[in-house]
Motif scaffolding. Structure first.
Motif, PDB file in Angstrom:
ATOM      1  N   ASP A  40       0.846  -1.176   0.000  1.00  0.00           N
ATOM      2  CA  ASP A  40       0.000   0.000   0.000  1.00  0.00           C
ATOM      3  C   ASP A  40       0.892   1.241   0.000  1.00  0.00           C
ATOM      4  O   ASP A  40       1.769   1.396   0.858  1.00  0.00           O
ATOM      5  N   LYS A  42       0.410   4.087   0.957  1.00  0.00           N
ATOM      6  CA  LYS A  42       0.330   4.854   2.196  1.00  0.00           C
ATOM      7  C   LYS A  42       1.354   4.380   3.219  1.00  0.00           C
ATOM      8  O   LYS A  42       1.686   5.108   4.162  1.00  0.00           O
ATOM      9  N   GLN A 153      -6.268   3.783   0.584  1.00  0.00           N
ATOM     10  CA  GLN A 153      -5.077   3.038   0.209  1.00  0.00           C
ATOM     11  C   GLN A 153      -4.890   3.089  -1.300  1.00  0.00           C
ATOM     12  O   GLN A 153      -5.831   3.390  -2.043  1.00  0.00           O
TER      13      GLN A 153
END
Length: 384
Positions: A40, A42, A153
């Motif tokens: 992900d 993030k 995400q």
């Protein structure tokens, strides 16, 4: 799905979490391993940071990345926030240190010998950014856009390698970005500290870039902090002008004899000769020294490059058995033609009949050749 656990320790000794990510280990070249995995976006700031290019108080170079390009980051962010199925197919490239390890899985009899599936184990620390195990080599704008985007995400593909050598990271950064619109000044400043295989055009510039770095940042240099680079933006002399001057001399001028093509070049002797010449220039032309090019054509590209050719001519006439000329010898010959030079005022009268006001000289091949021919003809006319 990403899992975490807390066995393992950071460099400071405290327990850390770990990301355990399915990955492929791909053997490339002469035993180099490349790791490919998804994460992900993030989470990328938790495992990798950006190594910003800068110099410390001792002028040592650190990092290799340019600052974020805000317009570019904003454009990517708007794209991935849309509902039009955004896609970022290119992998982000990360250099990990040796705290990251690969645990090989069961071998698949049908898979090629150069690829192995397994798990990449990456520590996640809560300390300062510089303690992250990874540095982003390529993709910092995409990472910044995902970091700031109003989304939960956004999975991305990562291509990673493991090394503790900053020079290796810089080389990979240069190679990855050599076909993109990366500022040439940034590449030139990184080249002296790069290692490993580089394309021929970059290898050719590595030696002059090394000499430029010494001229710009060693305190004994007459050009100390006068050359404009990403880490010295207030310098009056364009880095590319100095590089061209150095390349010309290395090709067939005063610096050529120190190249030592069979082994390492004699950069110490090159640096000494360059310092002697430019110290002589500083002493003979104090009114034109260390001023913006609009106020002094000596600091202009045409002045730097043409004076480089004059350096070669004087050195050819005066070099001792070791190829050296001292500052006073350079200064003596420069004084003989000083009154004919129009760096800050007056009018140049060239041999082809063209006349130019001092500030009409441009950084063009024709003007550079005219100033060079003028300087060399005056030098020869006074007896050398």
């Amino acid at each position: 799905m990403t899992r975490t656990r807390s066995d393992g320790r950071s460099r400071a000794g405290e327990p850390v979490k770990q990301l355990r990510l399915p990955a492929l280990r791909i053997r490339q070249g002469r035993g180099r391993d490349l790791y490919s995995f998804a994460i992900d976006g993030k989470l990328v700031p938790q495992i990798a940071t950006v190594s910003r290019i800068r110099r410390d108080e001792k002028t040592r170079l650190h990092g290799y990345q340019r600052p974020e390009v805000l317009n570019h980051v904003a454009a990517i962010r708007r794209y991935i926030e849309t509902d039009d199925s955004p896609l970022l197919p290119n992998a982000i490239v990360i250099a990990f240190d040796d705290r990251v390890r690969f645990e090989a899985g069961a071998a698949d009899p049908g898979s090629p010998e150069y690829v192995q599936s397994g798990t990449l184990v990456i520590p996640v620390t809560d300390g300062p950014e510089h303690d992250r195990p990874g540095f982003i080599v390529d993709g910092q704008q995409r990472c910044a856009a995902i970091r700031d985007a109003r989304i939960e995400q956004f999975p991305v593909t990562i291509s990673a390698f493991i090394t503790n050598e900053t020079a290796d990271q810089r080389s990979q950064f240069i190679l990855v970005n050599s076909t993109k619109a990366l500022p040439k000044g940034l590449i030139h400043e990184l080249l002296p500290g790069a290692s490993g295989a580089l394309p021929v055009p970059l290898r050719v510039r590595q030696l002059p870039a090394t000499l430029l770095e010494r001229l710009n940042f060693e305190t004994g240099s007459p050009l100390h902090r006068m050359i404009q680079t990403p880490t010295n933006p207030t310098g009056h002399i364009k880095d590319n002008s100095v590089l061209r001057m150095l390349e010309n001399s290395l090709s067939d001028g005063a610096l050529y004899r120190f190249r030592n093509d069979e082994a390492l070049p004699y950069t110490g002797q090159m640096f000494t000769l360059l310092c002697s010449f430019w110290a002589g220039v500083r002493d003979v032309f104090p009114d034109a020294w260390n001023k913006p090019p609009r106020k002094s054509r000596l600091m202009h590209g045409a002045g730097i490059i043409s004076m480089g050719y004059l350096m070669d001519a004087i050195a050819h006439a005066r070099q001792d058995d070791e190829g050296m000329v001292d500052k006073d010898e350079f200064a003596a010959d420069l004084k003989a033609i000083a009154d004919d030079c129009c760096w800050t005022e007056g009018v140049w009268t060239f041999s082809d009949g063209v006349t130019r006001r001092w500030n009409d000289i441009q950084n063009t091949p024709r003007d550079i050749q005219r100033v060079t021919d003028f300087l060399l003809s005056r030098y020869r006319a006074v007896g050398r």
